[in-house]
Design a protein around this motif. Structure first.
Motif, short mmCIF file in Angstrom:
data_model
loop_
_atom_site.label_atom_id
_atom_site.label_comp_id
_atom_site.label_asym_id
_atom_site.label_seq_id
_atom_site.Cartn_x
_atom_site.Cartn_y
_atom_site.Cartn_z
N UNK A 26 33.97 35.64 51.77
CA UNK A 26 33.22 34.42 51.50
C UNK A 26 32.28 34.69 50.34
N UNK A 27 32.18 33.72 49.45
CA UNK A 27 31.36 33.89 48.26
C UNK A 27 30.49 32.66 48.09
N UNK A 28 29.25 32.88 47.70
CA UNK A 28 28.37 31.75 47.41
C UNK A 28 27.68 31.97 46.07
N UNK A 29 27.51 30.89 45.37
CA UNK A 29 26.71 30.89 44.15
C UNK A 29 25.63 29.83 44.31
N UNK A 30 24.88 29.62 43.25
CA UNK A 30 23.83 28.60 43.33
C UNK A 30 24.42 27.23 43.67
N UNK A 31 25.64 27.00 43.23
CA UNK A 31 26.20 25.65 43.33
C UNK A 31 27.48 25.56 44.15
N UNK A 32 27.92 26.63 44.75
CA UNK A 32 29.23 26.57 45.40
C UNK A 32 29.35 27.52 46.58
N UNK A 61 31.99 22.60 45.82
CA UNK A 61 30.85 22.54 44.90
C UNK A 61 29.73 21.69 45.48
N UNK A 62 28.51 22.04 45.16
CA UNK A 62 27.39 21.18 45.49
C UNK A 62 26.71 20.75 44.19
N UNK A 63 25.79 19.83 44.32
CA UNK A 63 25.08 19.35 43.15
C UNK A 63 24.19 20.46 42.62
N UNK A 64 23.97 20.49 41.29
CA UNK A 64 23.04 21.46 40.73
C UNK A 64 21.63 20.91 40.69
N UNK A 65 21.49 19.63 41.02
CA UNK A 65 20.16 19.03 41.00
C UNK A 65 19.44 19.32 42.31
N UNK A 66 18.29 19.97 42.25
CA UNK A 66 17.58 20.28 43.48
C UNK A 66 17.30 19.03 44.30
N UNK A 67 17.70 19.07 45.54
CA UNK A 67 17.37 17.97 46.44
C UNK A 67 18.18 16.72 46.23
N UNK A 127 29.92 11.52 48.20
CA UNK A 127 31.00 12.28 48.82
C UNK A 127 31.98 12.81 47.78
N UNK A 128 32.21 12.02 46.76
CA UNK A 128 33.21 12.41 45.78
C UNK A 128 32.73 13.57 44.90
N UNK A 129 31.43 13.84 44.87
CA UNK A 129 30.97 14.92 44.02
C UNK A 129 31.11 16.27 44.69
N UNK A 130 31.34 16.25 45.99
CA UNK A 130 31.58 17.50 46.68
C UNK A 130 33.05 17.54 47.03
N UNK A 131 33.74 18.51 46.49
CA UNK A 131 35.19 18.48 46.63
C UNK A 131 35.73 19.87 46.92
#
Lengths: 318, 206
Positions: free
Chosen positions: A241-247, A300-306, A311-315
């Motif tokens: 499992x791998x995590x980055x700031x955005x994923x 992916x998650x949003x790079x904008x804090x908070x 739904x479509x931006x997380x894929x």
């Protein structure tokens, strides 16, 4: 054995509980590895600042060492310094090259290690079962949107804080990995990296995954491509499992040696070595499936804090 | 059994013809070593589902983890979802039906019985098999060593359809390929290097 977990909340709300979710998942897998446990938590970032977690040593009183490192860190603009157990935590300005700060801090002692640096990432790990994470660090109060965790059964290297997982991709902010399995071309890869001047902090084969991915991402590969290349270049058994700031992502080896299951609902993604880790943490009706050989998934998650995600931006990039 | 939350070793070695319904998911080895029980899992099942089962029926409404029906001796293992790697490895009899896809190395060294996958099969399918007969409704990523495609005869198509209709819910069956469109995979027998004098002994052992 070993157990790994990952979680990503789709709401985009950083202020939701994260630590208690990962703790619940890890505790369900405690029987898979009582030697050590750790989490990589992705919290709420401060604008233009990074947060560092520094291991002061493995045993004993580290107050003098903490003062020495504080003195160094303050020269690099450190703020918000605090010590909890064997860790010193501080924030500092985002100024590009991390190496001078890391070198200065790690020159204090061979036992000192910068365990993580990131805008969101904080790695906390220790010897003992997952329940000790709560006793040592009170991780259940940590808030954020995604994170990964590990509980370890040692099979080939020392049991101490540095050999525990998750591993930070040293030098690459916000990159963390957890691994279940054995990398059988570890020594060959390690020799090649060392010939290029890469420092290894442990003799744990899982560390090579963090180093490998840090190199690939530094070269400009996207996370999914980097994970796919792992299937070809790393031998042996791995569910990672791998995590980055955005994923959040995972990769499974070509022979599907190690278990790894995942579920994706309208509100969260969860990945774990066994389904029991999900059922204990997330009641409700959802479908769980085991990843297949060579399977790679990245969310992916949003790079904008908070920011609240549509739904479509997380894929899933599959 | 209500919501066991994917705990391991549920309904193992049940030697009576009872019916056990698990409302939720089961962990590793559910239904293993059973002899005559009927087990229904409404959620998913972990590794080693029905491993070494002697007789009986195991039905999984969700997905199954690696090694489902490994070393199965007899009876039926039905998975309405997908099965992960090593489905039916070394099975020695019985019938396995997966309505979805199966993963890497399904049927490896399988010796007897029938393995049916309505969806796609992963790499190294049916590697180094003995006398198990496999049917795949979708694509096969790659055949394993000594695995070969073979034609289905009309009687076989009839038996396959009867089996699918008997074990899958009608809506699920309707969404899968017609029996005549399944691929049949058997051992090419190139790896069968044992002495033919032992043939009868080997057949009897199976």
């Amino acid at each position: 054995m070993c157990g790994i977990v990952g979680f990503l909340r789709k709401s985009g709300a950083d202020h939701q509980p994260l630590g208690e979710v990962l703790l619940a998942m890890l505790q369900s897998l405690a029987c898979r590895g009582p030697d050590s446990a750790g989490v990589a938590l992705y919290g709420i970032p401060q604008p233009h600042r990074l947060v560092a977690q520094v291991k002061l040593g493995d045993n004993g009183n580290h107050s003098q060492r903490a003062r020495d490192i504080e003195t160094i860190a303050l020269k690099f603009g450190a703020q918000d310094l605090s010590q909890k157990g064997s860790y010193l935590r501080f924030t500092f300005g985002e100024n590009g090259d991390l190496r001078p700060l890391i070198s200065a801090i790690e020159s204090v002692s061979g036992n000192v290690e910068v365990v993580s640096v990131g805008r969101r990432l904080e790695i906390l790990k220790q010897v003992g079962s997952p329940s000790r994470l709560e006793q040592s660090f009170g991780i259940s109060g940590f808030r954020g949107e995604h994170g990964i965790g590990h509980t370890r059964l040692s099979t080939e290297s020392a049991v101490d804080l540095s050999h525990s997982q998750p591993f930070w991709g040293h030098g690459y902010p916000d990159l963390a990995i957890v691994h279940n399995g054995h990398i059988t071309n570890y020594h060959q890869l390690r020799r090649r990296y060392q010939e290029r001047g890469v420092r290894f902090y442990t003799e744990n084969d899982s560390e090579i995954v963090a180093i490998y991915l840090a190199e690939k991402l530094t070269q400009g590969l996207r996370l999914r491509a980097a994970l796919e290349s792992m299937v070809d270049e790393l031998d042996g058994s791995f569910s990672c499992l791998v995590a980055t700031e955005t994923a959040l992502g995972f990769v499974k080896d070509a022979f599907s040696f190690k278990p790894l299951l995942y579920t994706e609902t309208a509100s969260f993604v969860a990945v774990a070595t066994e389904e029991i880790a999900m059922r204990g943490a997330f009641p409700g009706d959802y479908i769980v499936r085991e990843a297949q050989a060579k399977e790679v998934q990245v969310w992916q998650r949003s790079t904008q804090p908070g920011a609240v995600l549509a739904k479509s931006t997380l894929r899933s990039e599959s | 059994m209500l919501n066991p939350a994917a705990r391991h070793n549920l309904a193992v070695a049940i030697l009576h013809g009872v019916h056990i319904r698990i409302a939720g998911s089961a962990g590793y080895y559910c239904g293993g070593l059973g002899d005559g029980a009927s087990i229904e899992i409404e959620g998913s099942a972990g590794w080693g589902l029905a491993e070494s089962m002697l007789s009986g029926t195991v039905v999984v409404h969700g997905n199954a983890g690696s090694g489902a029906a490994a070393a199965l001796r007899n009876g039926s293992v039905i998975v309405h979802g997908d099965a992960a790697a090593r489905l039916g490895v070394s099975m020695k009899g019985g019938e396995v039906i997966v309505a979805g896809n199966c993963g890497y190395m399904a049927g490896f060294m399988a010796q007897k019985g029938t393995l049916i996958v309505c969806g796609d099969a992963g790499d190294a399918f049916a590697d180094s098999m003995y006398a198990t007969v496999c049917y795949v409704g979708g694509k096969i990523a790659s055949l394993g060593t000594d695995a070969v495609l073979s034609a289905l005869d009309p009687a076989e198509i009839e038996r396959l359809e009867a089996s699918l209709s008997a074990h899958l819910p009608p809506a699920v069956r309707r969404s899968k390929p017609a029996a005549a469109d399944f691929k049949k995979v058997i051992a090419g027998r190139k790896l069968w290097n044992f002495d033919k004098r032992e043939w009868r002994t080997w057949q009897e052992a199976l």
